[in-house]
Structure formats: C-alpha cells, structure tokens
Write an enzyme that holds these catalytic residues in place. Structure first.
Site, PDB file in Angstrom:
ATOM      1  N   CYS A 123       0.838  -1.194   0.000  1.00 21.45           N
ATOM      2  CA  CYS A 123       0.000   0.000   0.000  1.00 21.45           C
ATOM      3  C   CYS A 123       0.875   1.247   0.000  1.00 21.45           C
ATOM      4  O   CYS A 123       1.945   1.272   0.592  1.00 21.45           O
ATOM      5  CB  CYS A 123      -0.953   0.011   1.195  1.00 21.45           C
ATOM      6  N   GLU A 124       0.408   2.246  -0.720  1.00 21.52           N
ATOM      7  CA  GLU A 124       1.225   3.444  -0.834  1.00 21.52           C
ATOM      8  C   GLU A 124       1.145   4.319   0.418  1.00 21.52           C
ATOM      9  O   GLU A 124       1.894   5.273   0.547  1.00 21.52           O
ATOM     10  CB  GLU A 124       0.856   4.244  -2.088  1.00 21.52           C
ATOM     11  N   HIS A 125       0.256   3.997   1.333  1.00 17.29           N
ATOM     12  CA  HIS A 125       0.159   4.799   2.551  1.00 17.29           C
ATOM     13  C   HIS A 125       1.161   4.366   3.613  1.00 17.29           C
ATOM     14  O   HIS A 125       1.682   5.184   4.343  1.00 17.29           O
ATOM     15  CB  HIS A 125      -1.260   4.710   3.130  1.00 17.29           C
ATOM     16  N   HIS A 126       1.404   3.047   3.712  1.00 17.24           N
ATOM     17  CA  HIS A 126       2.275   2.534   4.775  1.00 17.24           C
ATOM     18  C   HIS A 126       3.420   1.679   4.243  1.00 17.24           C
ATOM     19  O   HIS A 126       4.276   1.282   5.017  1.00 17.24           O
ATOM     20  CB  HIS A 126       1.466   1.677   5.767  1.00 17.24           C
TER      21      HIS A 126
ATOM     22  N   GLN B 185      -5.713  -0.074  -3.702  1.00 15.44           N
ATOM     23  CA  GLN B 185      -6.439  -1.144  -4.386  1.00 15.44           C
ATOM     24  C   GLN B 185      -7.382  -0.624  -5.462  1.00 15.44           C
ATOM     25  O   GLN B 185      -7.505  -1.206  -6.536  1.00 15.44           O
ATOM     26  CB  GLN B 185      -7.196  -1.981  -3.352  1.00 15.44           C
TER      27      GLN B 185
ATOM     28  N   HIS C  92      -5.399  -6.056   3.546  1.00 18.15           N
ATOM     29  CA  HIS C  92      -4.375  -5.025   3.719  1.00 18.15           C
ATOM     30  C   HIS C  92      -3.738  -5.215   5.087  1.00 18.15           C
ATOM     31  O   HIS C  92      -4.389  -5.024   6.103  1.00 18.15           O
ATOM     32  CB  HIS C  92      -5.000  -3.627   3.634  1.00 18.15           C
TER      33      HIS C  92
ATOM     34  N   CYS D 114      -1.739  -3.451   6.586  1.00 21.99           N
ATOM     35  CA  CYS D 114      -1.691  -2.226   7.398  1.00 21.99           C
ATOM     36  C   CYS D 114      -2.966  -2.104   8.238  1.00 21.99           C
ATOM     37  O   CYS D 114      -3.003  -1.384   9.231  1.00 21.99           O
ATOM     38  CB  CYS D 114      -1.496  -0.991   6.519  1.00 21.99           C
TER      39      CYS D 114
HETATM   40 ZN   LIG Z   1      -1.797   1.052   4.236  1.00 21.96          ZN
END
Ligand SMILES: [Zn+2]
Length: 208
Positions: A96-99, A137, A165, A167
């Site tokens: 994931c590009e956030h975490h 996603q 996910h 995360c």
């Molecule tokens: Zn994430």
C-alpha cells in the site's frame, strides 16, 4: 522522481539520474532500523540493508514493466469468439502506498474479445506489473482494466480484486481477516447488467 504516480504506460525504467544509489538506499534502511530502536551495526543486522534493498527490487519491479506492451506482444485474432473470457483467482502481493505494508489478495479479470484475444498468462503478468508498485487497491483495479482496454480494444473488461491489507490487520485498527473488495467494469460489462452479474457470480464463486 515521483514513483507513486508513475504513468500506467511507464516508458520503461524510471529515469536513472533520479534514482538513488544502492548505497544511499541501504543507508536509509539503517536509519529505519535505528528508528525501530535497534542497532544496525550488530551482527545479525549487518546484511539486512543489502537484503532489504534487493527485496525492493522484486517488490517494485512493476515500474520497469509496461503492461500494455506485454499484452500487445501476445495478441492473436479472436476468430469470432465473442463470449466472456474469465481468469479467476490470480494471486498477487502488493504494497500500500500509505504505509508500504503488504497487500495480499486475488484478482479476477474478465474481458469480452473484440477483434483480438490475448494469451491468458499475460493477463496474470499485467496484474503482477501493477501489483509490484506502491498501490491503492481502487487504482490498481482500474489500471488493470484500462491497460486491457488500451492494448486489445475488447468489447468490455471487468476486474474484481479481493485483498487483505496488512496495514489494517497488523497495525492500527487490527482487524484480521477483513478483506476489501473493489470492482471496475468497462464497455459491455457496464451497459449489460446481466453480463456484469455473470462476471461477479462466477468470479466470487472462486475460493480465495
Ligand atoms: Zn496502508
């Protein structure tokens, strides 16, 4: 270089001039080890920066792959076959590009051929090419559909992704076993509700 908004038709490798050296990347890993609270110079961690950087080469190989080109190379005449072609249960892992934490899931991909079909193994490679990037996603779901649309101009494309996910499952709200389902349809799957329903039914019948 801004890798996270790399265009779908990546021209190939990211601009070499803007990519940090392997040494710089290993230095960043040592910083993160210290941030985690450990000592990057202790024996068990000495080889870790090198291993992490090499793992990144695998995790993010997709930036160097052009999904449209992969499909175009494998195009063949449909010879009148005009029913749905469905690949179920393509397993993938992404980040994931956030975490930058793992996403593990399955993609189901269908298309209705126009003049051309494509070797089925190539559809799985397209899923991989997008999975091996920093992703969300929803974006990955529509990127797969757009690449197939662009490469072989089918009558319609449908993509359903069901993924966990990590995360969400290993940090933050910690909800193990929760999966996220996203779908994206184009063309005939959009205009023909029966076809869309058939896709969802057949795709979700597949055990994860
Ligand atoms: Zn994430």
């Amino acid at each position: 270089m801004s890798r996270d908004d790399a265009p779908m038709k990546s021209k190939s490798a990211p601009a070499q001039g803007s990519r940090p050296s392997k040494e710089a990347a290993e230095g960043a890993v040592r910083t993160l080890i210290e941030w985690a609270g450990d000592d990057p110079s202790r024996e068990g961690l000495l080889g870790t920066p090198d291993r992490v950087v090499r793992a990144y080469d695998e995790f993010y190989r997709g930036y160097e792959q052009d999904p449209v080109a992969i499909l175009r190379k494998a195009m063949e005449p449909a010879n009148g076959y005009d029913d749905m072609v469905l690949l179920r249960g393509i397993r993938f892992s992404s980040h994931c590009e956030h975490h930058m934490i793992t996403i593990v899931g399955v993609a189901h991909v269908a298309y209705v051929p126009g003049a051309h079909m494509v070797g089925i193994s190539k559809i799985a490679r397209v899923v991989d090419a997008f999975a091996r990037r920093l992703q969300i996603q929803e974006a990955m779901t529509s990127q797969i559909a757009a690449a197939i649309d662009e490469a072989i101009a089918p009558k319609g494309v449908a993509v359903l992704i069901d993924a966990e996910h990590q995360c969400m499952t290993t940090r933050g709200v910690q909800r193990p076993g929760v999966t996220t389902v996203t779908t994206h349809v184009t063309g005939s799957f959009k205009t023909d509700p029966a076809q869309r329903r058939e896709f969802i039914e057949v795709a979700t019948r597949c055990a994860r």
